[in-house]
Motif scaffolding. Sequence first.
Motif, PDB file in Angstrom:
ATOM      1  N   LYS A  85       9.479   9.884 -13.884  1.00 51.52           N
ATOM      2  CA  LYS A  85      10.359  10.969 -13.476  1.00 51.52           C
ATOM      3  C   LYS A  85       9.627  12.311 -13.548  1.00 51.52           C
ATOM      4  N   GLY A  86       9.718  13.065 -12.477  1.00 53.73           N
ATOM      5  CA  GLY A  86       9.100  14.385 -12.437  1.00 53.73           C
ATOM      6  C   GLY A  86       7.682  14.410 -11.939  1.00 53.73           C
ATOM      7  N   GLU A  87       7.055  13.247 -11.762  1.00 55.47           N
ATOM      8  CA  GLU A  87       5.684  13.207 -11.243  1.00 55.47           C
ATOM      9  C   GLU A  87       5.697  13.331  -9.723  1.00 55.47           C
ATOM     10  N   PRO A  88       4.617  13.849  -9.127  1.00 54.90           N
ATOM     11  CA  PRO A  88       4.596  14.020  -7.669  1.00 54.90           C
ATOM     12  C   PRO A  88       4.573  12.695  -6.936  1.00 54.90           C
ATOM     13  N   ALA A  89       5.360  12.603  -5.860  1.00 55.21           N
ATOM     14  CA  ALA A  89       5.365  11.384  -5.051  1.00 55.21           C
ATOM     15  C   ALA A  89       4.086  11.265  -4.236  1.00 55.21           C
ATOM     16  N   ALA A  90       3.575  12.405  -3.753  1.00 55.30           N
ATOM     17  CA  ALA A  90       2.320  12.411  -2.994  1.00 55.30           C
ATOM     18  C   ALA A  90       1.141  12.293  -3.950  1.00 55.30           C
ATOM     19  N   LEU A  91       0.054  11.726  -3.435  1.00 50.61           N
ATOM     20  CA  LEU A  91      -1.147  11.548  -4.244  1.00 50.61           C
ATOM     21  C   LEU A  91      -1.753  12.907  -4.591  1.00 50.61           C
ATOM     22  N   PRO A  92      -1.917  13.236  -5.867  1.00 53.01           N
ATOM     23  CA  PRO A  92      -2.533  14.517  -6.233  1.00 53.01           C
ATOM     24  C   PRO A  92      -4.039  14.515  -5.952  1.00 53.01           C
ATOM     25  N   ILE A  93      -4.566  15.662  -5.589  1.00 48.86           N
ATOM     26  CA  ILE A  93      -6.008  15.847  -5.452  1.00 48.86           C
ATOM     27  C   ILE A  93      -6.521  16.364  -6.793  1.00 48.86           C
ATOM     28  N   LEU A 105       0.833  -1.201   0.000  1.00 51.14           N
ATOM     29  CA  LEU A 105       0.000   0.000   0.000  1.00 51.14           C
ATOM     30  C   LEU A 105       0.869   1.253   0.000  1.00 51.14           C
ATOM     31  N   LEU A 106       1.873   1.286   0.867  1.00 48.23           N
ATOM     32  CA  LEU A 106       2.718   2.474   0.997  1.00 48.23           C
ATOM     33  C   LEU A 106       3.455   2.798  -0.293  1.00 48.23           C
ATOM     34  N   HIS A 107       3.767   1.777  -1.082  1.00 50.55           N
ATOM     35  CA  HIS A 107       4.531   2.010  -2.304  1.00 50.55           C
ATOM     36  C   HIS A 107       3.728   1.734  -3.565  1.00 50.55           C
ATOM     37  N   HIS A 108       2.406   1.670  -3.408  1.00 56.60           N
ATOM     38  CA  HIS A 108       1.540   1.420  -4.560  1.00 56.60           C
ATOM     39  C   HIS A 108       1.720   2.511  -5.607  1.00 56.60           C
ATOM     40  N   ARG A 109       1.811   3.749  -5.172  1.00 59.01           N
ATOM     41  CA  ARG A 109       1.980   4.850  -6.117  1.00 59.01           C
ATOM     42  C   ARG A 109       3.440   5.038  -6.508  1.00 59.01           C
ATOM     43  N   THR A 110       4.345   4.969  -5.541  1.00 56.25           N
ATOM     44  CA  THR A 110       5.746   5.300  -5.830  1.00 56.25           C
ATOM     45  C   THR A 110       6.371   4.337  -6.834  1.00 56.25           C
TER      46      THR A 110
END
Length: 368
Positions: A21-29, A11-16
């Motif tokens: 490259k260059g995309e936000p690490a945090a989930l965008p709203i 879960l913690l690394h599902h997005r990462t």
Amino acid sequence: MTNPYSPISRLLHHRTQRISKGEPAALPIIASSTFHQPGDPDGTHFYGRNGNPTVEEVEEEIGIIEDADVVLFPSGMSAIASVFYAHLRPGDRMLVHSDGYYNARALLAAQLEPMGVHVQAVATADFAAADFTGVKLALIETPSNPGLDVCDIAAVAAKAKSAGTILVADNTTASPLCQRPLDLGADISVMADTKAMAGHSDILAGHVASRNGALMAPVRTWRRLAGAVVSPFDAYLLHRGLETLELRVARANANAMAIATALSGDPRVSGLRYPGLAGDPAHAVARRQMKGYGPIVSFCLESREAAEGFIERHPLAAAATSFGGVHSSAECRIRWGDRVPAGFIRFACGVEPVADLVAATLAALDKP
């Protein structure tokens, strides 16, 4: 290749693990109600009621924990309502807990029974012995809120399957970190993510989870048609809560066990319930099906006045409803009409240091 890591790590690394490259690490709203959609609809996003990327990311994260398909809702009750309205029709018979969260029964009484659904209430501890003949759907809640009784999910699931009954388990009190109803045979798991999953008492949310696509399809359709959608802002806050879920649940469970142990045998309290206590009537079943026993301890004082006094004197417990947040809270559940003694207290543990919370609780029992 099977992923060797735990659901929390995934879960913690599902997005990462999926960003470029260059995309936000945090989930965008992604706060948009409409999306670029030239020509005919093609399955991509086109309107917020049909789907939102932020919400869908959080559904995938919860799906990792549940190991199931997940549909997110703007409250726990809307999640429960979606299952009722998706699967119950006039003339159907259903079973519901008589001692669990009262709003589920209130919804049935106010909306579904007048439409011709036949509802029978069963005590949580008696569910494994209930007659499922002709029952379309059964809703259990274990541990029950607020009395903390437990039913054997696997045993109930076996009876439900034999009778062709859809078994729905409200897993709010435990959370999927402490108990996994789908693994034990339940068809659908529902949860108020307002509680432990979000964990900071600042949003309402809920989810429905199942490994049966035929059961989930009408739930998803009901959400779209009813408009019971989550805002991307609330989905983001739920995402933030999920990132600390394991840590918060572990501390809250430790606090609950410590409080229950400290109160066990204390002559100032009666009716103490906590499934984690070896002497609790529900412990044998809970030990088989739970990895942790949840954040709630219930007990009685001699009167409503004594209970309110305890809550008022407690320096580390907010006088508030709900549970699963970082702050401990306590309330007299009789004020909501639960079938409990006047001095019944639902004590919901937060993440305060264990020694502090135990000391404050014992001190608050002393009359001024």
